[in-house]
Design a protein around this motif. Structure first.
Motif, PDB file in Angstrom:
ATOM      1  N   TRP A  25       0.801  -1.220   0.000  1.00 43.62           N
ATOM      2  CA  TRP A  25       0.000   0.000   0.000  1.00 43.62           C
ATOM      3  C   TRP A  25       0.838   1.278   0.000  1.00 43.62           C
ATOM      4  CZ3 TRP A  25      -5.226  -0.662  -0.446  1.00 43.62           C
ATOM      5  CH2 TRP A  25      -5.701  -1.948  -0.223  1.00 43.62           C
ATOM      6  N   GLY A  26       2.156   1.135  -0.042  1.00 42.28           N
ATOM      7  CA  GLY A  26       3.024   2.303  -0.045  1.00 42.28           C
ATOM      8  C   GLY A  26       3.124   2.971   1.315  1.00 42.28           C
ATOM      9  N   GLY A  27       2.751   2.273   2.355  1.00 40.35           N
ATOM     10  CA  GLY A  27       2.768   2.797   3.726  1.00 40.35           C
ATOM     11  C   GLY A  27       1.635   2.163   4.505  1.00 40.35           C
ATOM     12  N   THR A  28       1.434   2.622   5.704  1.00 39.36           N
ATOM     13  CA  THR A  28       0.386   2.030   6.530  1.00 39.36           C
ATOM     14  C   THR A  28      -0.932   2.789   6.450  1.00 39.36           C
ATOM     15  OG1 THR A  28       1.019   3.259   8.520  1.00 39.36           O
ATOM     16  CG2 THR A  28       2.093   1.119   8.162  1.00 39.36           C
ATOM     17  N   ILE A  29      -0.934   3.959   5.832  1.00 41.34           N
ATOM     18  CA  ILE A  29      -2.158   4.756   5.721  1.00 41.34           C
ATOM     19  C   ILE A  29      -2.944   4.306   4.493  1.00 41.34           C
ATOM     20  CG2 ILE A  29      -3.148   7.073   5.473  1.00 41.34           C
ATOM     21  CD1 ILE A  29      -1.725   6.503   8.190  1.00 41.34           C
ATOM     22  N   VAL A  30      -4.200   3.976   4.741  1.00 40.11           N
ATOM     23  CA  VAL A  30      -5.124   3.540   3.689  1.00 40.11           C
ATOM     24  C   VAL A  30      -6.346   4.442   3.775  1.00 40.11           C
ATOM     25  CG1 VAL A  30      -6.513   1.608   2.856  1.00 40.11           C
ATOM     26  CG2 VAL A  30      -4.311   1.162   3.940  1.00 40.11           C
ATOM     27  N   VAL A  31      -6.837   4.883   2.624  1.00 35.69           N
ATOM     28  CA  VAL A  31      -7.992   5.771   2.599  1.00 35.69           C
ATOM     29  C   VAL A  31      -9.134   5.080   1.872  1.00 35.69           C
ATOM     30  CG1 VAL A  31      -8.874   8.016   1.858  1.00 35.69           C
ATOM     31  CG2 VAL A  31      -6.497   7.808   2.618  1.00 35.69           C
ATOM     32  N   ALA A  32     -10.295   5.094   2.498  1.00 35.91           N
ATOM     33  CA  ALA A  32     -11.512   4.555   1.879  1.00 35.91           C
ATOM     34  C   ALA A  32     -12.702   5.309   2.431  1.00 35.91           C
ATOM     35  CB  ALA A  32     -11.648   3.067   2.174  1.00 35.91           C
ATOM     36  N   HIS A  33     -13.685   5.506   1.588  1.00 34.12           N
ATOM     37  CA  HIS A  33     -14.932   6.220   1.897  1.00 34.12           C
ATOM     38  C   HIS A  33     -14.695   7.472   2.737  1.00 34.12           C
ATOM     39  CE1 HIS A  33     -15.232   4.059   5.824  1.00 34.12           C
ATOM     40  NE2 HIS A  33     -14.819   3.011   5.134  1.00 34.12           N
ATOM     41  N   GLY A  34     -13.696   8.252   2.314  1.00 33.00           N
ATOM     42  CA  GLY A  34     -13.422   9.545   2.938  1.00 33.00           C
ATOM     43  C   GLY A  34     -12.732   9.484   4.284  1.00 33.00           C
ATOM     44  N   ARG A  35     -12.221   8.315   4.636  1.00 32.79           N
ATOM     45  CA  ARG A  35     -11.588   8.146   5.944  1.00 32.79           C
ATOM     46  C   ARG A  35     -10.182   7.590   5.771  1.00 32.79           C
ATOM     47  NH1 ARG A  35     -13.513   4.015  10.644  1.00 32.79           N
ATOM     48  NH2 ARG A  35     -11.751   4.413  12.011  1.00 32.79           N
ATOM     49  N   ALA A  36      -9.243   8.149   6.526  1.00 31.47           N
ATOM     50  CA  ALA A  36      -7.863   7.634   6.526  1.00 31.47           C
ATOM     51  C   ALA A  36      -7.705   6.698   7.721  1.00 31.47           C
ATOM     52  CB  ALA A  36      -6.867   8.779   6.615  1.00 31.47           C
ATOM     53  N   TYR A  37      -7.184   5.513   7.460  1.00 30.31           N
ATOM     54  CA  TYR A  37      -6.921   4.512   8.490  1.00 30.31           C
ATOM     55  C   TYR A  37      -5.415   4.312   8.587  1.00 30.31           C
ATOM     56  CZ  TYR A  37     -11.729   2.839   7.659  1.00 30.31           C
ATOM     57  OH  TYR A  37     -13.086   2.729   7.513  1.00 30.31           O
ATOM     58  N   ASP A  38      -4.911   4.108   9.769  1.00 33.33           N
ATOM     59  CA  ASP A  38      -3.554   3.583   9.922  1.00 33.33           C
ATOM     60  C   ASP A  38      -3.734   2.084  10.103  1.00 33.33           C
ATOM     61  OD1 ASP A  38      -1.017   2.744  10.528  1.00 33.33           O
ATOM     62  OD2 ASP A  38      -0.601   4.377  11.915  1.00 33.33           O
ATOM     63  N   ALA A  39      -3.603   1.359   9.012  1.00 30.92           N
ATOM     64  CA  ALA A  39      -3.901  -0.073   9.013  1.00 30.92           C
ATOM     65  C   ALA A  39      -3.010  -0.849   9.982  1.00 30.92           C
ATOM     66  CB  ALA A  39      -3.779  -0.636   7.601  1.00 30.92           C
ATOM     67  N   ALA A  40      -1.827  -0.329  10.290  1.00 36.54           N
ATOM     68  CA  ALA A  40      -0.939  -1.014  11.234  1.00 36.54           C
ATOM     69  C   ALA A  40      -1.487  -0.962  12.662  1.00 36.54           C
ATOM     70  CB  ALA A  40       0.454  -0.405  11.194  1.00 36.54           C
ATOM     71  N   GLU A  41      -2.430  -0.065  12.909  1.00 40.66           N
ATOM     72  CA  GLU A  41      -3.025   0.061  14.239  1.00 40.66           C
ATOM     73  C   GLU A  41      -4.324  -0.731  14.376  1.00 40.66           C
ATOM     74  OE1 GLU A  41      -1.446   1.532  16.727  1.00 40.66           O
ATOM     75  OE2 GLU A  41       0.186   1.937  15.317  1.00 40.66           O
ATOM     76  N   LEU A  42      -4.776  -1.334  13.296  1.00 37.74           N
ATOM     77  CA  LEU A  42      -6.029  -2.093  13.308  1.00 37.74           C
ATOM     78  C   LEU A  42      -5.780  -3.548  13.695  1.00 37.74           C
ATOM     79  CD1 LEU A  42      -7.584  -0.811   9.971  1.00 37.74           C
ATOM     80  CD2 LEU A  42      -8.215  -0.130  12.296  1.00 37.74           C
ATOM     81  N   PRO A  43      -6.826  -4.238  14.161  1.00 36.61           N
ATOM     82  CA  PRO A  43      -6.687  -5.680  14.362  1.00 36.61           C
ATOM     83  C   PRO A  43      -6.342  -6.348  13.032  1.00 36.61           C
ATOM     84  CG  PRO A  43      -8.812  -4.877  15.199  1.00 36.61           C
ATOM     85  CD  PRO A  43      -8.163  -3.745  14.477  1.00 36.61           C
TER      86      PRO A  43
END
Length: 160
Positions: A25-43
């Motif tokens: 993903w080119g980093g841990t930040i993923v954007v979907a439906h207008g929201r930025a997620y730090d996917a590394a912080e998710l379960p």
């Protein structure tokens, strides 16, 4: 080929999760439906074969269901993505939600085929959704897979 094992990620997996997200993903930040997620912080769910990471799925559970934020398999067509989605569906059921859902992009034809063959249905299209996402993550390319202009978001869901 040895057995595929899917397990929940732990704090000890953080480095490999960050590396996998960066590679895909080119980093841990993923954007979907207008929201930025730090996917590394998710379960996360990790797929392992011979104790080597071969797949990763990150997610978030809310009242709206289990959202698959990222899914990656190191080798396509080896059952990794299918196993990760099945494990996520089981997690959703165990969490008491009745919907597994995700957002992908209009150029992601291979993923659209994959998801639909596993029972997910297209339930929404957001024209210009990727254009909006670029405001939060400017590194999102303008041209996607197969030379298709990357513009729109598609929402898919599986009712559980």
């Amino acid at each position: 080929m040895t057995e595929l094992v899917v397990r929940t990620g732990t704090g000890d997996d953080r480095d490999v999760i960050v590396r996998t997200l960066a590679d895909s993903w080119g980093g841990t930040i993923v954007v979907a439906h207008g929201r930025a997620y730090d996917a590394a912080e998710l379960p996360a769910l990790l797929a392992l074969r011979d104790d080597r990471l071969v797949g990763l799925l990150t997610y978030e559970v809310t009242d709206d269901g289990l959202e698959v934020v990222t899914i990656d398999a190191t080798r396509p067509r080896a059952g990794v993505g299918t196993a990760l989605l099945a494990a996520a569906a089981e997690l959703a059921r165990a969490s008491g939600v009745t919907r597994l859902w995700l957002v992908t992009t209009n150029d992601n034809l291979n993923a659209l085929r994959f998801y639909q063959r596993r029972g997910l249905r297209i339930v929404g299209v957001t024209p210009g959704g990727v254009d909006t996402a670029r405001r939060l993550k400017p590194s999102i390319p303008r041209i996607g897979e197969y030379g298709i202009p990357l513009r729109d978001e598609l929402t898919l869901e599986l009712r559980l």
